[in-house]
Scaffold this motif. Structure first.
Motif, mmCIF file in Angstrom:
data_model
loop_
_atom_site.group_PDB
_atom_site.id
_atom_site.type_symbol
_atom_site.label_atom_id
_atom_site.label_comp_id
_atom_site.label_asym_id
_atom_site.label_seq_id
_atom_site.Cartn_x
_atom_site.Cartn_y
_atom_site.Cartn_z
ATOM 1 N N ALA A 19 0.924 -1.450 0.146
ATOM 2 C CA ALA A 19 0.083 0.057 0.072
ATOM 3 C C ALA A 19 0.765 1.232 -0.236
ATOM 4 N N GLU A 20 0.369 2.265 -0.697
ATOM 5 C CA GLU A 20 0.972 3.522 -0.611
ATOM 6 C C GLU A 20 0.529 4.263 0.482
ATOM 7 N N ILE A 21 1.364 4.742 1.500
ATOM 8 C CA ILE A 21 0.680 5.300 2.761
ATOM 9 C C ILE A 21 1.004 6.735 2.664
ATOM 10 N N TYR A 22 -0.124 7.336 3.012
ATOM 11 C CA TYR A 22 0.004 8.903 3.106
ATOM 12 C C TYR A 22 -0.670 9.207 4.679
ATOM 13 N N GLU A 23 0.311 10.054 5.532
ATOM 14 C CA GLU A 23 -0.040 10.389 6.652
ATOM 15 C C GLU A 23 -0.891 11.670 6.635
ATOM 16 N N ILE A 24 -1.852 11.680 7.406
ATOM 17 C CA ILE A 24 -3.027 13.006 7.242
ATOM 18 C C ILE A 24 -2.894 13.402 8.954
ATOM 19 N N ASN A 25 -2.650 14.586 9.013
ATOM 20 C CA ASN A 25 -2.740 15.225 10.206
ATOM 21 C C ASN A 25 -4.151 15.464 10.663
ATOM 22 N N SER A 26 -4.816 14.357 11.282
ATOM 23 C CA SER A 26 -6.283 14.423 11.515
ATOM 24 C C SER A 26 -6.613 12.947 12.259
ATOM 25 N N LYS A 27 -7.524 13.230 13.177
ATOM 26 C CA LYS A 27 -8.012 12.043 13.658
ATOM 27 C C LYS A 27 -8.709 11.061 12.472
ATOM 28 N N GLU A 28 -8.612 9.830 12.784
ATOM 29 C CA GLU A 28 -9.384 9.027 11.954
ATOM 30 C C GLU A 28 -10.896 9.322 11.903
ATOM 31 N N SER A 29 -11.558 9.340 12.950
ATOM 32 C CA SER A 29 -12.964 9.702 12.844
ATOM 33 C C SER A 29 -13.246 10.892 12.161
ATOM 34 N N ASP A 30 -12.327 12.127 12.226
ATOM 35 C CA ASP A 30 -12.468 13.273 11.472
ATOM 36 C C ASP A 30 -12.262 13.045 10.176
ATOM 37 N N LEU A 31 -11.313 12.292 9.575
ATOM 38 C CA LEU A 31 -11.187 11.852 8.204
ATOM 39 C C LEU A 31 -12.218 11.281 7.817
ATOM 40 N N THR B 205 -3.138 11.713 14.208
ATOM 41 C CA THR B 205 -2.570 11.530 12.592
ATOM 42 C C THR B 205 -3.197 10.147 12.295
ATOM 43 N N THR B 206 -3.437 10.044 10.936
ATOM 44 C CA THR B 206 -4.194 8.939 10.375
ATOM 45 C C THR B 206 -3.497 8.470 9.084
ATOM 46 N N SER B 207 -3.098 7.315 9.366
ATOM 47 C CA SER B 207 -2.350 6.532 7.895
ATOM 48 C C SER B 207 -3.613 6.331 6.886
ATOM 49 N N PHE B 208 -3.651 6.809 5.784
ATOM 50 C CA PHE B 208 -4.483 6.800 4.530
ATOM 51 C C PHE B 208 -3.863 5.930 3.529
ATOM 52 N N GLY B 209 -4.287 4.478 3.339
ATOM 53 C CA GLY B 209 -3.409 3.582 2.480
ATOM 54 C C GLY B 209 -4.265 3.421 1.180
ATOM 55 N N LEU B 210 -3.677 3.650 0.081
ATOM 56 C CA LEU B 210 -4.094 3.402 -1.219
ATOM 57 C C LEU B 210 -3.515 2.005 -1.527
ATOM 58 N N VAL B 211 -4.751 0.893 -1.490
ATOM 59 C CA VAL B 211 -4.191 -0.331 -1.630
ATOM 60 C C VAL B 211 -4.033 -0.960 -2.929
ATOM 61 N N SER B 212 -5.242 -0.788 -3.802
ATOM 62 C CA SER B 212 -5.396 -1.285 -5.079
ATOM 63 C C SER B 212 -6.609 -0.802 -5.883
ATOM 64 N N VAL B 213 -6.759 -1.447 -7.210
ATOM 65 C CA VAL B 213 -7.513 -0.785 -8.283
ATOM 66 C C VAL B 213 -8.278 -1.881 -8.778
ATOM 67 N N ASN B 214 -9.565 -1.820 -9.088
ATOM 68 C CA ASN B 214 -10.434 -2.818 -9.886
ATOM 69 C C ASN B 214 -10.877 -2.225 -10.878
ATOM 70 N N GLN B 215 -10.535 -2.714 -12.133
ATOM 71 C CA GLN B 215 -11.109 -2.377 -13.454
ATOM 72 C C GLN B 215 -12.406 -2.866 -13.538
ATOM 73 N N GLY B 216 -13.315 -1.861 -13.855
ATOM 74 C CA GLY B 216 -14.685 -2.229 -14.201
ATOM 75 C C GLY B 216 -15.557 -2.251 -12.954
ATOM 76 N N LEU B 217 -17.004 -2.427 -12.984
ATOM 77 C CA LEU B 217 -17.722 -2.475 -12.006
ATOM 78 C C LEU B 217 -18.008 -4.038 -11.279
ATOM 79 N N GLN B 218 -17.398 -5.030 -12.233
ATOM 80 C CA GLN B 218 -17.554 -6.471 -11.783
ATOM 81 C C GLN B 218 -16.096 -6.838 -11.075
ATOM 82 N N LEU B 219 -16.390 -7.032 -9.574
ATOM 83 C CA LEU B 219 -15.324 -7.075 -8.682
ATOM 84 C C LEU B 219 -14.397 -8.384 -9.030
#
Length: 143
Positions: free
Chosen positions: A27-39, A98-112
């Motif tokens: 995962a590509e991890i981004y650190e956000i200066n915010s509580k998880e519930s606020d994000l 601080t909350t970690s925001f992870g970009l994990v994966s991409v699905n092509q199309g609407l069929q999972l």
């Protein structure tokens, strides 16, 4: 005997490159200066104001924690209509405000079932395109 040890060493090195620790090791991890519930709330408002990023309801993906009792991640999905891609991300508290925001994966199309993991299954160019688009259209607006 030396050949066997050498071959085992080579096999360990080659296979070791395919071992990654953790639940979301690429995962590509981004650190956000915010509580998880606020994000979580910011994302909800963002999607209400920018419904184009909502995954169509018929797909059945809902932003939430799973029913698993110790789920550490709040799972969030975005939709890029222009490229017909579903983006899977997660949130997790990393420090007090601080909350970690992870970009994990991409699905092509609407069929999972067509998921490709960021930083692993995609080419460098595809990774960069997804990351740039995610950062520009979503992440920068949530910070």
């Amino acid at each position: 005997m030396k050949r066997i040890i050498y071959l085992l060493g080579v096999m360990l090195i080659v296979s070791g490159c395919n071992i990654a620790a953790g639940s979301y090791p690429y995962a590509e991890i981004y650190e956000i200066n915010s509580k998880e519930s606020d994000l979580e709330e910011k994302i909800k408002v963002f999607k209400e104001q920018n419904s184009v990023f909502e995954v169509p309801k018929q797909v059945g993906l809902i932003d939430s924690r799973s029913d698993y009792k110790d789920d550490l991640w709040y799972h969030v999905y975005f939709y890029f209509k222009d490229t017909d891609q579903i983006i899977y991300t997660w949130l997790r508290t990393s420090e007090e405000n601080t909350t970690s925001f992870g970009l994990v994966s991409v699905n092509q199309g609407l069929q999972l079932g067509n998921w490709k993991t960021i930083n692993d299954d995609l080419s460098d160019e595809e990774d960069r395109l997804i990351k740039d688009k995610f950062e520009k259209l979503i992440l920068n607006k949530l910070k």
